[in-house]
Write a protein that holds these residues in place. Structure first.
Motif, PDB file in Angstrom:
ATOM      1  N   ARG A  17       0.840  -1.208   0.000  1.00 54.95           N
ATOM      2  CA  ARG A  17       0.000   0.000   0.000  1.00 54.95           C
ATOM      3  C   ARG A  17       0.869   1.250   0.000  1.00 54.95           C
ATOM      4  N   ARG A  18       1.910   1.266   0.825  1.00 53.07           N
ATOM      5  CA  ARG A  18       2.798   2.432   0.863  1.00 53.07           C
ATOM      6  C   ARG A  18       3.482   2.649  -0.483  1.00 53.07           C
ATOM      7  N   GLU A  19       3.756   1.567  -1.182  1.00 54.54           N
ATOM      8  CA  GLU A  19       4.431   1.642  -2.479  1.00 54.54           C
ATOM      9  C   GLU A  19       3.458   1.851  -3.637  1.00 54.54           C
ATOM     10  N   GLY A  20       2.164   1.896  -3.347  1.00 52.51           N
ATOM     11  CA  GLY A  20       1.166   2.077  -4.393  1.00 52.51           C
ATOM     12  C   GLY A  20       0.952   0.854  -5.258  1.00 52.51           C
ATOM     13  N   ARG A  21       1.249  -0.347  -4.729  1.00 46.41           N
ATOM     14  CA  ARG A  21       1.146  -1.575  -5.521  1.00 46.41           C
ATOM     15  C   ARG A  21       0.165  -2.586  -4.929  1.00 46.41           C
ATOM     16  N   ALA A  22      -0.603  -2.181  -3.950  1.00 47.73           N
ATOM     17  CA  ALA A  22      -1.535  -3.100  -3.295  1.00 47.73           C
ATOM     18  C   ALA A  22      -2.867  -3.135  -4.043  1.00 47.73           C
ATOM     19  N   PRO A  23      -3.623  -4.211  -3.888  1.00 45.18           N
ATOM     20  CA  PRO A  23      -4.978  -4.237  -4.449  1.00 45.18           C
ATOM     21  C   PRO A  23      -5.837  -3.111  -3.866  1.00 45.18           C
ATOM     22  N   ASP A  24      -6.790  -2.650  -4.637  1.00 46.15           N
ATOM     23  CA  ASP A  24      -7.724  -1.632  -4.147  1.00 46.15           C
ATOM     24  C   ASP A  24      -8.677  -2.210  -3.112  1.00 46.15           C
ATOM     25  N   VAL A  25      -9.030  -3.472  -3.301  1.00 48.98           N
ATOM     26  CA  VAL A  25     -10.001  -4.162  -2.445  1.00 48.98           C
ATOM     27  C   VAL A  25      -9.426  -5.526  -2.072  1.00 48.98           C
ATOM     28  N   VAL A  26      -9.630  -5.944  -0.810  1.00 52.13           N
ATOM     29  CA  VAL A  26      -9.235  -7.280  -0.377  1.00 52.13           C
ATOM     30  C   VAL A  26     -10.451  -7.952   0.264  1.00 52.13           C
ATOM     31  N   LEU A  27     -10.764  -9.151  -0.217  1.00 49.98           N
ATOM     32  CA  LEU A  27     -11.823  -9.980   0.352  1.00 49.98           C
ATOM     33  C   LEU A  27     -11.146 -11.090   1.152  1.00 49.98           C
ATOM     34  N   ILE A  28     -11.352 -11.097   2.470  1.00 47.37           N
ATOM     35  CA  ILE A  28     -10.646 -12.004   3.383  1.00 47.37           C
ATOM     36  C   ILE A  28     -11.568 -13.135   3.821  1.00 47.37           C
ATOM     37  N   GLN A  29     -10.989 -14.344   3.908  1.00 51.34           N
ATOM     38  CA  GLN A  29     -11.662 -15.470   4.566  1.00 51.34           C
ATOM     39  C   GLN A  29     -10.725 -16.069   5.628  1.00 51.34           C
ATOM     40  N   GLU A  30     -11.309 -16.755   6.588  1.00 53.86           N
ATOM     41  CA  GLU A  30     -10.618 -17.427   7.699  1.00 53.86           C
ATOM     42  C   GLU A  30      -9.847 -16.454   8.606  1.00 53.86           C
ATOM     43  N   MET A  31     -10.443 -15.338   8.907  1.00 52.31           N
ATOM     44  CA  MET A  31      -9.905 -14.423   9.913  1.00 52.31           C
ATOM     45  C   MET A  31     -10.495 -14.836  11.265  1.00 52.31           C
ATOM     46  N   PHE A  32     -10.049 -15.983  11.781  1.00 51.89           N
ATOM     47  CA  PHE A  32     -10.640 -16.545  12.988  1.00 51.89           C
ATOM     48  C   PHE A  32      -9.881 -16.186  14.260  1.00 51.89           C
ATOM     49  N   SER A  33      -8.583 -16.251  14.240  1.00 52.75           N
ATOM     50  CA  SER A  33      -7.785 -16.083  15.454  1.00 52.75           C
ATOM     51  C   SER A  33      -7.483 -14.616  15.729  1.00 52.75           C
ATOM     52  N   ALA A  34      -7.036 -14.354  16.950  1.00 54.22           N
ATOM     53  CA  ALA A  34      -6.631 -12.992  17.306  1.00 54.22           C
ATOM     54  C   ALA A  34      -5.465 -12.547  16.427  1.00 54.22           C
ATOM     55  N   ALA A  35      -4.542 -13.460  16.116  1.00 52.50           N
ATOM     56  CA  ALA A  35      -3.412 -13.114  15.249  1.00 52.50           C
ATOM     57  C   ALA A  35      -3.892 -12.750  13.850  1.00 52.50           C
ATOM     58  N   ALA A  36      -4.922 -13.444  13.365  1.00 47.39           N
ATOM     59  CA  ALA A  36      -5.473 -13.135  12.046  1.00 47.39           C
ATOM     60  C   ALA A  36      -6.133 -11.758  12.037  1.00 47.39           C
TER      61      ALA A  36
END
Length: 358
Positions: free
Chosen positions: A87-106
């Motif tokens: 993101r800082r480099e301007g090369r990240a996706p505009d949108v991210v769809l996340i699955q399996e964000m279950f744990s505190a670390a996730a």
């Protein structure tokens, strides 16, 4: 959702119950629309059309905690740090769809990505609101997780660099799952974004459907749960989408290798076009930067994206590629590769003069 090499079922329930109480989902993060990035539209030579690109990543981050997974903290943190750097480099996706964000670390990893707009899917305790959706028949396999009690939430999140102007989430609900998948409150999440200069908002949908063998129940049972969930997904999209708006649907559909599941899903999503099928049929128009094997590459993966046009804005994929697959300096940090699609949004200048709604 899959569990491998876990201790006794009772121990699993005890540990995950404790873990569920320690995983707190973040509140929605909605940035001021006045500070939204403004893309520069590209106009055709004859000035009859204008277009911008929208880059969407769907990624199952394998964010399960112990005992389902061990030692995931470092890899999850690296996922978050990598997307923040891009993101800082301007090369990240505009949108991210996340699955399996279950744990505190996730959860920490997803928050660390630093997107200004973020919404999460159904929590562990959220109840379904859609009426008229059938449930699974008994007897229930409580030793395989079908207790009617969810130990973690849906694991879903949508992140966007563009403003989110509307959002909603819906779980599949009690007894609308099969086997170990029932330990999580799986469901669907929706976000509507606006892109400055684009004459219509874009509806985004993210989901994670019932697994096959990883559910640890017979194929007939996990297939029935998948069928019920596909029907609910179609109902949710119809209820949440803005009439005439373009839309993108992504997630972990758990249909790899199953023509039965795939055909059933496509029969209820015919207003959407599958990115894999479009790009396979239009190689000259879609830059395929990943390896596709066989005649039906959409059956070789769980991770898919689909799209449809709006009344004013046409949507077409122009590039597909993998992320976090061990190439381009992005190590494999999950048991899924990220699936990244760049879409072209095209409209006529006259349409751009009409105010966007949302």
């Amino acid at each position: 959702m899959s569990y491998r090499s876990f201790p006794s079922r009772l121990a699993l329930f005890a540990v995950l119950s404790t873990a569920a109480g320690c995983t707190h989902l973040p509140p929605p993060r909605i940035a001021d629309a006045q500070n939204a990035p403004v893309p520069q539209p590209i106009r055709s030579a004859d000035a009859t059309t204008a277009e911008v690109q929208l880059d969407v990543l769907t990624f199952n981050i394998e964010g399960l905690g112990w005992p389902a997974r061990r030692g995931r903290g470092a890899s999850l943190a690296q996922i978050g740090e990598t997307l923040a750097r891009l993101r800082r480099e301007g090369r990240a996706p505009d949108v991210v769809l996340i699955q399996e964000m279950f744990s505190a670390a996730a959860v920490r990893a997803v928050q660390a990505m630093g997107y200004p707009n973020m919404i999460v899917g159904p929590s562990r305790t959220q109840r379904k609101r859609m009426a008229g959706t059938p449930a699974m028949a008994g007897p229930f396999r409580w030793k395989k997780g079908e207790t009617g009690m969810h130990l973690v939430g849906s694991g879903l999140a949508i992140l966007s660099r563009y403003p989110i102007v509307a959002h909603d989430a819906e779980p599949f609900g009690k007894h609308r799952c099969a086997g170990l998948d029932c330990l999580s409150n799986k469901g669907m999440v929706h976000a509507r974004i606006t892109i400055p200069g684009v004459p219509q908002p874009i509806d985004l949908f993210d989901t994670h459907l019932n697994s096959q063998g990883a559910s640890r129940v017979p194929a007939k049972r996990n297939g029935e749960a998948h069928r019920l969930q596909v029907g609910q997904l179609a109902h949710f999209i119809d209820a949440s989408a803005q009439a005439g708006a373009p839309a993108i649907l992504g997630g972990d559909f758990n249909m790899r290798g199953s023509t039965e599941r795939f055909d059933r899903f496509r029969s209820t999503s015919r207003n959407f076009t599958l990115v894999h099928q479009y790009c396979e049929a239009n190689r000259a128009l879609c830059d395929v930067r990943m390896s596709w094997d066989g005649d039906a590459p959409w059956l070789d993966t769980e991770d898919l994206q689909l799209f449809h046009d709006g009344a004013l804005v046409a949507v077409r994929p122009v590039r597909v590629e993998a992320m976090f697959d061990g190439a381009d300096g992005l190590p494999q940090l999950s048991d899924h590769d990220g699936f990244r699609v760049t879409y072209r949004l095209r409209w006529t200048p006259d349409a751009a003069k009409r105010p966007a709604t949302g």
